[in-house]
Write a protein that holds these residues in place. Structure first.
Motif, PDB file in Angstrom:
ATOM      1  N   GLY A  93       0.734  -1.234   0.174  1.00  0.00           N
ATOM      2  CA  GLY A  93      -0.096  -0.091  -0.058  1.00  0.00           C
ATOM      3  C   GLY A  93       0.721   1.288   0.054  1.00  0.00           C
ATOM      4  N   THR A  94       0.189   2.447  -0.152  1.00  0.00           N
ATOM      5  CA  THR A  94       1.112   3.707  -0.111  1.00  0.00           C
ATOM      6  C   THR A  94       1.006   4.293   1.267  1.00  0.00           C
ATOM      7  N   HIS A  95       1.566   3.813   2.274  1.00  0.00           N
ATOM      8  CA  HIS A  95       1.727   4.480   3.504  1.00  0.00           C
ATOM      9  C   HIS A  95       2.739   5.684   3.410  1.00  0.00           C
ATOM     10  N   TRP A  96       3.804   5.490   2.581  1.00  0.00           N
ATOM     11  CA  TRP A  96       4.732   6.755   2.179  1.00  0.00           C
ATOM     12  C   TRP A  96       4.734   6.913   0.533  1.00  0.00           C
ATOM     13  N   PHE A  97       4.672   7.881   0.241  1.00  0.00           N
ATOM     14  CA  PHE A  97       4.854   8.302  -1.356  1.00  0.00           C
ATOM     15  C   PHE A  97       5.883   9.068  -1.604  1.00  0.00           C
ATOM     16  N   PRO A  98       6.494   8.829  -2.876  1.00  0.00           N
ATOM     17  CA  PRO A  98       8.012   9.201  -3.470  1.00  0.00           C
ATOM     18  C   PRO A  98       7.921  10.658  -3.426  1.00  0.00           C
ATOM     19  N   GLY A  99       9.065  11.404  -3.008  1.00  0.00           N
ATOM     20  CA  GLY A  99       9.251  12.636  -3.028  1.00  0.00           C
ATOM     21  C   GLY A  99      10.133  13.335  -3.871  1.00  0.00           C
ATOM     22  N   ASP A 100      10.866  14.141  -3.697  1.00  0.00           N
ATOM     23  CA  ASP A 100      12.038  14.824  -4.746  1.00  0.00           C
ATOM     24  C   ASP A 100      13.031  13.602  -4.924  1.00  0.00           C
ATOM     25  N   ASN A 101      13.272  13.532  -6.163  1.00  0.00           N
ATOM     26  CA  ASN A 101      14.614  12.258  -6.616  1.00  0.00           C
ATOM     27  C   ASN A 101      14.347  10.919  -6.065  1.00  0.00           C
ATOM     28  N   CYS A 102      12.660  10.415  -6.228  1.00  0.00           N
ATOM     29  CA  CYS A 102      12.606   9.187  -5.847  1.00  0.00           C
ATOM     30  C   CYS A 102      11.498   8.722  -6.679  1.00  0.00           C
ATOM     31  N   ALA A 103      11.213   7.431  -6.813  1.00  0.00           N
ATOM     32  CA  ALA A 103      10.055   7.008  -7.278  1.00  0.00           C
ATOM     33  C   ALA A 103       9.525   5.688  -6.729  1.00  0.00           C
ATOM     34  N   MET A 104       8.461   5.062  -7.267  1.00  0.00           N
ATOM     35  CA  MET A 104       7.597   4.160  -6.631  1.00  0.00           C
ATOM     36  C   MET A 104       7.614   3.025  -7.740  1.00  0.00           C
ATOM     37  N   GLY A 105       8.025   1.441  -7.193  1.00  0.00           N
ATOM     38  CA  GLY A 105       7.721   0.457  -8.099  1.00  0.00           C
ATOM     39  C   GLY A 105       6.113   0.006  -7.978  1.00  0.00           C
ATOM     40  N   ARG A 106       5.984  -0.976  -9.032  1.00  0.00           N
ATOM     41  CA  ARG A 106       4.774  -1.644  -9.174  1.00  0.00           C
ATOM     42  C   ARG A 106       4.280  -2.309  -7.721  1.00  0.00           C
ATOM     43  N   ASP A 107       5.217  -2.763  -6.742  1.00  0.00           N
ATOM     44  CA  ASP A 107       4.790  -3.141  -5.488  1.00  0.00           C
ATOM     45  C   ASP A 107       4.840  -2.451  -4.448  1.00  0.00           C
ATOM     46  N   HIS A 108       4.943  -1.093  -4.688  1.00  0.00           N
ATOM     47  CA  HIS A 108       5.054   0.123  -3.841  1.00  0.00           C
ATOM     48  C   HIS A 108       5.965   0.199  -3.150  1.00  0.00           C
ATOM     49  N   THR A 109       7.153  -0.196  -3.621  1.00  0.00           N
ATOM     50  CA  THR A 109       8.680  -0.033  -3.219  1.00  0.00           C
ATOM     51  C   THR A 109       9.089   1.145  -3.594  1.00  0.00           C
ATOM     52  N   ILE A 110       9.525   2.145  -2.629  1.00  0.00           N
ATOM     53  CA  ILE A 110      10.104   3.427  -2.960  1.00  0.00           C
ATOM     54  C   ILE A 110      11.722   3.258  -3.076  1.00  0.00           C
ATOM     55  N   TYR A 111      11.943   3.837  -4.214  1.00  0.00           N
ATOM     56  CA  TYR A 111      13.740   3.522  -4.368  1.00  0.00           C
ATOM     57  C   TYR A 111      14.224   5.009  -4.818  1.00  0.00           C
ATOM     58  N   ALA A 112      15.563   5.336  -4.821  1.00  0.00           N
ATOM     59  CA  ALA A 112      16.109   6.383  -5.034  1.00  0.00           C
ATOM     60  C   ALA A 112      16.524   6.464  -6.661  1.00  0.00           C
ATOM     61  N   THR A 113      16.350   7.973  -6.961  1.00  0.00           N
ATOM     62  CA  THR A 113      16.594   7.943  -8.513  1.00  0.00           C
ATOM     63  C   THR A 113      17.944   8.676  -8.640  1.00  0.00           C
ATOM     64  N   GLU A 114      18.447   9.484  -7.622  1.00  0.00           N
ATOM     65  CA  GLU A 114      19.571  10.241  -7.525  1.00  0.00           C
ATOM     66  C   GLU A 114      20.343   9.871  -6.493  1.00  0.00           C
TER      67      GLU A 114
END
Length: 260
Positions: A93-114
């Motif tokens: 689920g989306t307890h946390w949302f991606p902010g600046d320089n982050c993205a979300m995968g299809r399993d709601h995993t948040i990972y860094a883009t920079e």
């Protein structure tokens, strides 16, 4: 339990050996006492079979009611350095949302883009209740950044406001000036009529652009329409003749090989 059962046969063997006038060997006495299978009605002896399992019994993999844990939760703490692709938070689920320089995968995993430092924050202007995870280029930076502020991007670059070129306002009599400037620049462009169009671009009509060769007095060979049916028949006859030649040539080669 075995001793009482063995005593009667041993006594009978000993008495039979003592009574016999001829001294027989013990092997014959014990061979006489050997237990023989009883004769059956079907065959000379009854056979006993033992059936073994053809497949191994499979046991349960997870004997417990619940399976193994999915290892959800935070993988990187606040102000921890990450590189592009590092997983920061795993969730359902989306307890946390991606902010600046982050993205979300299809399993709601948040990972860094920079590459940078992890920041957990809230942005009331964007959404009053959502929680965000972002990455900053410097440890001292605080998220969220003010709206319309200068921000650092990739390769340590900052965004600047672009300079808008001034709008050109059409002036009366300007097409005549343009015509005088363009006149005589290229061969065949004499007498061009440039009119201002959309986007303040001076351009002539398409049919006038097509007359460039005529204005330049370039001679082009005229197209002479011919009998296309006759040309197609001629091409077909030529292809069939070439095909027959190839067949005859292949037959001759095969004949030479057989002779050899």
């Amino acid at each position: 339990m075995l001793l009482p059962r063995l005593q009667p046969p041993l006594r009978a063997a000993i008495t039979s050996i003592g009574r016999s006038s001829q001294q027989g060997c013990l092997n014959e006495a014990f061979a006489a006492l050997a237990i023989r299978p009883a004769a059956s009605s079907v065959g000379p002896a009854s056979l006993t079979f033992v059936r073994h399992a053809s497949h191994a019994q499979q046991g349960a993999v997870n004997k417990g009611k619940d399976g193994p844990g999915k290892r959800l939760g935070a993988k990187k703490s606040g102000e921890q350095y990450v590189i592009p692709g590092n997983i920061i938070f795993r969730q359902r689920g989306t307890h946390w949302f991606p902010g600046d320089n982050c993205a979300m995968g299809r399993d709601h995993t948040i990972y860094a883009t920079e590459s940078g430092y992890v920041k957990y924050y809230k942005d009331p202007e964007k959404h009053p209740k959502r929680q965000y995870i972002g990455v900053t280029f410097e440890r001292d930076m605080v998220l969220p950044l003010p709206r319309n502020s200068m921000r650092r991007r990739r390769l340590n670059m900052t965004a600047h406001k672009m300079e808008v070129p001034p709008v050109v306002v059409p002036i009366e009599g300007l097409p005549e000036v343009v015509e005088k400037v363009v006149k005589g620049e290229r061969r065949g462009e004499e007498g061009r009529k440039l009119e201002i169009g959309g986007g303040y671009v001076y351009r002539e009509a398409n049919w006038e652009i097509g007359r460039a060769a005529e204005r330049a007095k370039v001679r082009v060979k005229l197209f002479k329409p011919r009998d296309r049916w006759a040309a197609r028949t001629k091409t077909w006859k030529r292809k069939m003749a070439n095909r027959e030649k190839r067949v005859v040539k292949s037959v001759k080669k095969k004949g030479k090989k057989k002779v050899v």
